[in-house]
Design an enzyme around this catalytic site. Structure first.
Site, PDB file in Angstrom:
ATOM      1  N   SER A 193     -17.636  74.639 -40.254  1.00 55.11           N
ATOM      2  CA  SER A 193     -18.064  74.029 -41.220  1.00 55.11           C
ATOM      3  C   SER A 193     -16.861  72.904 -41.829  1.00 55.11           C
ATOM      4  CB  SER A 193     -18.515  74.793 -42.495  1.00 55.11           C
ATOM      5  OG  SER A 193     -18.515  74.018 -43.667  1.00 55.11           O
ATOM      6  N   TYR A 213     -16.926  82.234 -47.784  1.00 57.19           N
ATOM      7  CA  TYR A 213     -17.244  81.143 -46.558  1.00 57.19           C
ATOM      8  C   TYR A 213     -16.159  80.490 -46.072  1.00 57.19           C
ATOM      9  CZ  TYR A 213     -20.301  77.580 -44.931  1.00 57.19           C
ATOM     10  OH  TYR A 213     -21.150  76.724 -44.040  1.00 57.19           O
TER      11      TYR A 213
HETATM   12  P1  NAD Z   1     -30.168  77.917 -42.515  1.00 56.14           P
HETATM   13  O1  NAD Z   1     -30.063  78.680 -43.633  1.00 56.14           O
HETATM   14  O2  NAD Z   1     -31.153  76.655 -42.647  1.00 56.14           O
HETATM   15  O3  NAD Z   1     -30.385  78.679 -40.946  1.00 56.14           O
HETATM   16  C1  NAD Z   1     -29.560  79.726 -40.892  1.00 56.14           C
HETATM   17  C2  NAD Z   1     -30.407  80.872 -40.123  1.00 56.14           C
HETATM   18  O4  NAD Z   1     -29.472  81.785 -39.850  1.00 56.14           O
HETATM   19  C3  NAD Z   1     -31.641  81.229 -40.834  1.00 56.14           C
HETATM   20  O5  NAD Z   1     -32.832  81.145 -40.079  1.00 56.14           O
HETATM   21  C4  NAD Z   1     -31.154  82.668 -41.230  1.00 56.14           C
HETATM   22  O6  NAD Z   1     -32.259  83.607 -41.190  1.00 56.14           O
HETATM   23  C5  NAD Z   1     -30.352  83.001 -39.742  1.00 56.14           C
HETATM   24  N1  NAD Z   1     -29.368  83.903 -40.163  1.00 56.14           N
HETATM   25  C6  NAD Z   1     -28.575  84.314 -41.361  1.00 56.14           C
HETATM   26  N2  NAD Z   1     -27.829  85.397 -41.008  1.00 56.14           N
HETATM   27  C7  NAD Z   1     -28.116  85.983 -39.762  1.00 56.14           C
HETATM   28  C8  NAD Z   1     -27.916  87.088 -39.368  1.00 56.14           C
HETATM   29  N3  NAD Z   1     -26.824  87.971 -39.541  1.00 56.14           N
HETATM   30  N4  NAD Z   1     -28.296  87.413 -37.904  1.00 56.14           N
HETATM   31  C9  NAD Z   1     -29.280  86.326 -37.385  1.00 56.14           C
HETATM   32  N5  NAD Z   1     -29.576  85.330 -38.052  1.00 56.14           N
HETATM   33  C10 NAD Z   1     -29.223  84.994 -39.395  1.00 56.14           C
HETATM   34  O7  NAD Z   1     -28.774  77.313 -42.442  1.00 56.14           O
HETATM   35  P2  NAD Z   1     -28.227  76.045 -41.852  1.00 56.14           P
HETATM   36  O8  NAD Z   1     -27.831  74.978 -42.925  1.00 56.14           O
HETATM   37  O9  NAD Z   1     -28.832  75.649 -40.801  1.00 56.14           O
HETATM   38  O10 NAD Z   1     -26.731  76.437 -41.471  1.00 56.14           O
HETATM   39  C11 NAD Z   1     -26.546  76.951 -39.851  1.00 56.14           C
HETATM   40  C12 NAD Z   1     -25.149  77.176 -39.690  1.00 56.14           C
HETATM   41  O11 NAD Z   1     -24.631  75.963 -40.001  1.00 56.14           O
HETATM   42  C13 NAD Z   1     -24.627  78.347 -40.648  1.00 56.14           C
HETATM   43  O12 NAD Z   1     -23.434  78.756 -39.690  1.00 56.14           O
HETATM   44  C14 NAD Z   1     -23.835  77.438 -41.697  1.00 56.14           C
HETATM   45  O13 NAD Z   1     -22.740  77.947 -42.308  1.00 56.14           O
HETATM   46  C15 NAD Z   1     -23.310  76.144 -40.899  1.00 56.14           C
HETATM   47  N6  NAD Z   1     -23.157  74.753 -41.853  1.00 56.14           N
HETATM   48  C16 NAD Z   1     -24.050  74.303 -42.531  1.00 56.14           C
HETATM   49  C17 NAD Z   1     -24.277  73.110 -43.229  1.00 56.14           C
HETATM   50  C18 NAD Z   1     -25.238  72.605 -43.891  1.00 56.14           C
HETATM   51  O14 NAD Z   1     -25.030  71.594 -44.708  1.00 56.14           O
HETATM   52  N7  NAD Z   1     -26.477  72.785 -43.708  1.00 56.14           N
HETATM   53  C19 NAD Z   1     -22.777  72.658 -43.597  1.00 56.14           C
HETATM   54  C20 NAD Z   1     -21.839  73.274 -42.657  1.00 56.14           C
HETATM   55  C21 NAD Z   1     -21.937  74.338 -41.955  1.00 56.14           C
END
Ligand code: NAD
Length: 258
Positions: free
Chosen positions: A144, A157
């Site tokens: 991130s 985080y």
């Molecule tokens: P999201 O919540 O839409 O999807 C995350 C998925 O991971 C979910 O389906 C959840 O059930 C699954 N998950 C969570 N913990 C888990 C575990 N212990 N085992 C298996 N599955 C698990 O989130 P997103 O926004 O798509 O984020 C995906 C990744 O990108 C994450 O690592 C998040 O920190 C990172 N990220 C997202 C953003 C953003 O703006 N969306 C920005 C920076 C980083």
């Protein structure tokens, strides 16, 4: 030619789901691991005839990860596919960065971020290394921009994502030349439309939300998915141990108040 196989954690919603869908359209076989069984069932149903293995797995649980990898190997054998993996995307984790003020943060809550992002990436990487070595595959860790900069009250985080960046360069050095390891630092990515039906939203962004980004818009999960596909490809064959920000330019902007 062997059909490439990708393993994507957190693959049932958000960025993970967009990555699963992009790789399927590009001819990959995909194993998606996600701890939300409802979202996994929806993903499975949406791609019933695709080469997709969707599994309900908590990646921070050692036994569940072991069983998932046994299952993936069995699925490959069932379909007459050769052993080995081409790509692991460590994407799963608690996406909400706010843990509240550190002085009131419970140890159990601190651990929830570390376990889902860091322990999950450790367990899945450990399980995937032999198969990735066989096919000279790649690992992409989804970190991130919060590994690089902060708003208040995101310590757990930020620490987990910073750890993931450090793990990325350490692994690149340990696992080369067979396996390349890189990270993506997404900025603001709108995942509302990519959630399971019960959680799906279609938020309207304000003009200021778009205008503050040097590219003039908020990010979409496909922006990250496309970068994963690039890092997994031979075009990125000389890139390892790096992180790429996919943030519309936000981390390159000075924001001193006028
Ligand atoms: P999201 O919540 O839409 O999807 C995350 C998925 O991971 C979910 O389906 C959840 O059930 C699954 N998950 C969570 N913990 C888990 C575990 N212990 N085992 C298996 N599955 C698990 O989130 P997103 O926004 O798509 O984020 C995906 C990744 O990108 C994450 O690592 C998040 O920190 C990172 N990220 C997202 C953003 C953003 O703006 N969306 C920005 C920076 C980083």
């Amino acid at each position: 030619m062997t059909t490439p196989l990708a393993i994507i954690t957190g693959g049932a919603q958000g960025i993970g789901r967009a990555t699963v869908e992009l790789l399927l359209t590009e001819g990959w076989r995909v194993a998606a691991l996600d701890r939300d069984p409802e979202a996994v069932a929806e993903l499975d149903e949406a791609h019933a005839s695709a080469p997709l293995l969707a599994m309900a797995v908590d990646v921070s649980d050692e036994l569940q990860v072991q069983e998932a990898f046994t299952h993936i190997n069995g699925w490959q054998q069932e379909h007459g596919k050769a052993d080995g993996f081409d790509l692991l995307v460590n994407n799963a984790g608690l996406a909400d960065p706010e843990c509240g003020p550190l002085e009131t943060l419970a140890l159990a809550d601190w651990r929830r971020w570390q376990e889902s992002h860091l322990t999950g990436a450790f367990l899945c990487t450990r399980a995937a290394i032999p198969g990735l070595r066989q096919r000279h595959g790649a690992i992409v860790n989804i970190a991130s921009t919060r590994a690089l900069q902060s708003e208040p009250h995101c310590e757990s985080y930020a620490a987990a994502k910073g750890g993931l960046l450090a793990m990325t360069h350490a692994l690149a050095v340990s696992l080369g030349p067979e396996i390349r390891v890189n990270a993506i630092c997404p900025g603001w990515i709108e995942t509302g439309p990519w959630q399971k039906a019960a959680k799906r939203t279609h938020p309207e962004h304000r003009d200021i939300d778009r205008a503050q980004h040097p590219v003039g818009r908020v990010g979409e999960p496909q922006d990250v998915a496309a970068t994963v596909a690039f890092l997994a490809s031979d075009k990125a064959g000389f890139i390892t141990g790096q992180h790429i920000s996919v943030d519309g330019g936000m981390t390159r902007k000075m924001i001193y108040a006028e």
